[in-house]
Design a protein around this motif. Structure first.
Motif, PDB file in Angstrom:
ATOM      1  N   ILE A   5       0.870  -1.180   0.000  1.00  0.00           N
ATOM      2  CA  ILE A   5       0.000   0.000   0.000  1.00  0.00           C
ATOM      3  C   ILE A   5       0.903   1.225   0.000  1.00  0.00           C
ATOM      4  O   ILE A   5       1.730   1.398   0.899  1.00  0.00           O
ATOM      5  CB  ILE A   5      -0.926   0.003   1.234  1.00  0.00           C
ATOM      6  N   LEU A   6       0.733   2.063  -0.994  1.00  0.00           N
ATOM      7  CA  LEU A   6       1.659   3.178  -1.206  1.00  0.00           C
ATOM      8  C   LEU A   6       1.121   4.513  -0.693  1.00  0.00           C
ATOM      9  O   LEU A   6      -0.089   4.753  -0.652  1.00  0.00           O
ATOM     10  CB  LEU A   6       1.970   3.311  -2.702  1.00  0.00           C
ATOM     11  N   VAL A  51      -1.754  -1.447  -3.880  1.00  0.00           N
ATOM     12  CA  VAL A  51      -2.915  -0.599  -3.620  1.00  0.00           C
ATOM     13  C   VAL A  51      -2.443   0.841  -3.721  1.00  0.00           C
ATOM     14  O   VAL A  51      -1.585   1.280  -2.942  1.00  0.00           O
ATOM     15  CB  VAL A  51      -3.526  -0.866  -2.230  1.00  0.00           C
ATOM     16  N   LEU A  52      -2.979   1.563  -4.696  1.00  0.00           N
ATOM     17  CA  LEU A  52      -2.589   2.964  -4.905  1.00  0.00           C
ATOM     18  C   LEU A  52      -3.467   3.892  -4.079  1.00  0.00           C
ATOM     19  O   LEU A  52      -4.681   3.682  -3.972  1.00  0.00           O
ATOM     20  CB  LEU A  52      -2.712   3.348  -6.381  1.00  0.00           C
ATOM     21  N   ASN A  53      -2.861   4.908  -3.531  1.00  0.00           N
ATOM     22  CA  ASN A  53      -3.617   5.966  -2.863  1.00  0.00           C
ATOM     23  C   ASN A  53      -3.868   7.056  -3.894  1.00  0.00           C
ATOM     24  O   ASN A  53      -3.029   7.922  -4.141  1.00  0.00           O
ATOM     25  CB  ASN A  53      -2.829   6.514  -1.675  1.00  0.00           C
ATOM     26  N   ARG A  54      -5.011   6.950  -4.529  1.00  0.00           N
ATOM     27  CA  ARG A  54      -5.402   7.826  -5.627  1.00  0.00           C
ATOM     28  C   ARG A  54      -4.286   7.928  -6.663  1.00  0.00           C
ATOM     29  O   ARG A  54      -3.780   6.915  -7.127  1.00  0.00           O
ATOM     30  CB  ARG A  54      -5.836   9.190  -5.083  1.00  0.00           C
ATOM     31  N   GLU A  55      -3.867   9.148  -7.019  1.00  0.00           N
ATOM     32  CA  GLU A  55      -2.919   9.332  -8.119  1.00  0.00           C
ATOM     33  C   GLU A  55      -1.513   9.682  -7.637  1.00  0.00           C
ATOM     34  O   GLU A  55      -0.714  10.231  -8.390  1.00  0.00           O
ATOM     35  CB  GLU A  55      -3.431  10.436  -9.060  1.00  0.00           C
ATOM     36  N   ARG A  56      -1.213   9.346  -6.388  1.00  0.00           N
ATOM     37  CA  ARG A  56       0.058   9.786  -5.818  1.00  0.00           C
ATOM     38  C   ARG A  56       1.268   9.125  -6.483  1.00  0.00           C
ATOM     39  O   ARG A  56       2.344   9.708  -6.519  1.00  0.00           O
ATOM     40  CB  ARG A  56       0.063   9.530  -4.309  1.00  0.00           C
ATOM     41  N   THR A  57       1.109   7.901  -6.961  1.00  0.00           N
ATOM     42  CA  THR A  57       2.179   7.231  -7.696  1.00  0.00           C
ATOM     43  C   THR A  57       1.680   6.869  -9.087  1.00  0.00           C
ATOM     44  O   THR A  57       0.577   6.348  -9.230  1.00  0.00           O
ATOM     45  CB  THR A  57       2.636   5.950  -6.967  1.00  0.00           C
ATOM     46  N   HIS A  58       2.506   7.141 -10.095  1.00  0.00           N
ATOM     47  CA  HIS A  58       2.157   6.819 -11.480  1.00  0.00           C
ATOM     48  C   HIS A  58       2.803   5.490 -11.861  1.00  0.00           C
ATOM     49  O   HIS A  58       3.976   5.250 -11.573  1.00  0.00           O
ATOM     50  CB  HIS A  58       2.620   7.933 -12.416  1.00  0.00           C
ATOM     51  N   ILE A  73      -3.373  -4.285  -9.584  1.00  0.00           N
ATOM     52  CA  ILE A  73      -3.286  -2.917  -9.079  1.00  0.00           C
ATOM     53  C   ILE A  73      -4.684  -2.524  -8.636  1.00  0.00           C
ATOM     54  O   ILE A  73      -5.618  -2.479  -9.453  1.00  0.00           O
ATOM     55  CB  ILE A  73      -2.775  -1.941 -10.150  1.00  0.00           C
ATOM     56  N   ALA A  74      -4.849  -2.277  -7.346  1.00  0.00           N
ATOM     57  CA  ALA A  74      -6.145  -1.880  -6.801  1.00  0.00           C
ATOM     58  C   ALA A  74      -6.158  -0.370  -6.597  1.00  0.00           C
ATOM     59  O   ALA A  74      -5.308   0.173  -5.891  1.00  0.00           O
ATOM     60  CB  ALA A  74      -6.419  -2.604  -5.484  1.00  0.00           C
ATOM     61  N   LEU A  75      -7.115   0.292  -7.209  1.00  0.00           N
ATOM     62  CA  LEU A  75      -7.221   1.745  -7.125  1.00  0.00           C
ATOM     63  C   LEU A  75      -8.177   2.141  -6.008  1.00  0.00           C
ATOM     64  O   LEU A  75      -9.106   1.409  -5.673  1.00  0.00           O
ATOM     65  CB  LEU A  75      -7.721   2.320  -8.454  1.00  0.00           C
TER      66      LEU A  75
END
Length: 335
Positions: A5-6, A51-58, A73-75
């Motif tokens: 989780i990023l 698991v991405l925290n919205r658009e914080r990592t591309h 990849i879970a958005l």
């Protein structure tokens, strides 16, 4: 399954009620952010699920090439150009879309509008340094008495983009006695008319007439840099631009140049081209711009909802019953 989780800047995710959904799995949370394919590939090399925290990592193709274990990849929101979905499909990496609730962003938009119109950040900052009833805002580019705040009642609110967030903001403006003008697609304008709002005859009239213009467009190739410096220059010196949507809706450096010229006289911004921004960012140095660190969606109930859906998608995928997959073709690709 290794789950990563990023970008949990506030270290909030582990304390959410929904975090219990991942108790049975190995999950690691990173509270800082790293940039660059090299650093990200080291951080994510053992990840089966991100698991991405919205658009914080591309996530682009070059990074994906270095992540041979990645399967999902879970958005925590809708997909966008921050994830190369086509590359994911080709590599057999599923992308699960999350939910977006417009309430938190709409409420922040309105909070910024009210705070900027009454010059609250300037008054509060100066009061902490011993200055009583001083808001600053004395640049020669600004109108006389611009440092004295104004009420919203009787002024015109411009909403560009009449989706779920724009509709809420328009409703707030109406409740505060503002006239609401809407600009956007034909569908958006027709919906706004049906709700009793007004429509400008052109985009130039929209910017030139409204006392507040708030952007609520989704970023696409057709909307990228759609707000030019020429459009901003048509705004009144007493007007304000609010952007809680996406930084790339505005042309490069266009807002900075427009604010330095005093048209519009004020801006409130929650989104930036490169995040996190550095302390010396040009907009932070302007007395007629108030900035927040992309917190439109950063709110307790919204976090609970976003991550709960994302974790449900993760668990469903691990159990072999994937949900909310935007690229089902990835499920057919042998890894």
């Amino acid at each position: 399954m290794n789950i990563v989780i990023l970008d949990d800047y506030q270290d909030a995710v582990r304390k959410l009620n929904c975090a219990a959904k991942l108790d049975a799995y190995q999950a690691k949370v990173y509270t800082n952010t790293v940039k660059g394919i090299g650093q990200l590939s080291v951080r994510l090399k053992d990840a089966d699920v991100i698991v991405l925290n919205r658009e914080r990592t591309h996530i682009n193709r070059q990074l994906l090439d270095k992540l041979p274990r990645l399967k999902l990849i879970a958005l925590t929101g809708r997909t966008g150009d921050f994830v190369d979905v086509q590359a994911c499909t080709q590599k057999g990496i599923a992308v699960a879309e999350g939910l977006e609730d417009p309430t938190a962003v709409a409420e922040l938009t309105w909070a910024l509008t009210m705070a900027a119109m009454r010059r609250l950040p300037q008054y509060i900052g100066n009061l902490k340094h011993g200055a009583w009833q001083q808001a600053g805002l004395k640049s020669s580019a600004m109108p006389v008495n611009f440092g004295i705040g104004q009420t919203l009642r009787g002024k015109s609110m411009g909403v560009w983009g009449y989706g779920r967030v724009g509709r809420l903001v328009a409703g707030y403006a109406r409740a505060f006695g503002m006239g609401v003008y809407v600009w956007g697609s034909t569908e958006s304008r027709n919906a706004a008319l049906a709700d009793g709002h007004m429509i400008a005859s052109s985009c130039e009239e929209f910017f030139g007439h409204c006392d507040v213009v708030s952007l609520h467009l989704r970023l696409s190739e057709s909307t990228r840099h759609i707000v030019s410096q020429e459009l901003l220059n048509t705004m009144k010196p007493t007007a304000m631009l609010v952007n809680t949507a996406h930084p790339d809706l505005i042309g490069p450096d266009a807002l900075l140049a427009a604010l330095n010229r005093g048209r519009p006289g004020m801006a409130a911004v929650d989104v930036f081209e490169n995040e996190p921004i550095l302390q010396g960012h040009a907009l932070l140095r302007l007395e007629n711009c108030i900035c927040t660190p992309h917190i439109g969606y950063v709110e307790a109930d919204n976090y609970e909802s976003m991550f709960s859906t994302a974790f449900d998608n993760v668990v469903s995928f691990i159990r072999g019953t994937p949900t909310n997959i935007v690229n089902p073709g990835a499920l057919q690709v042998l890894r």
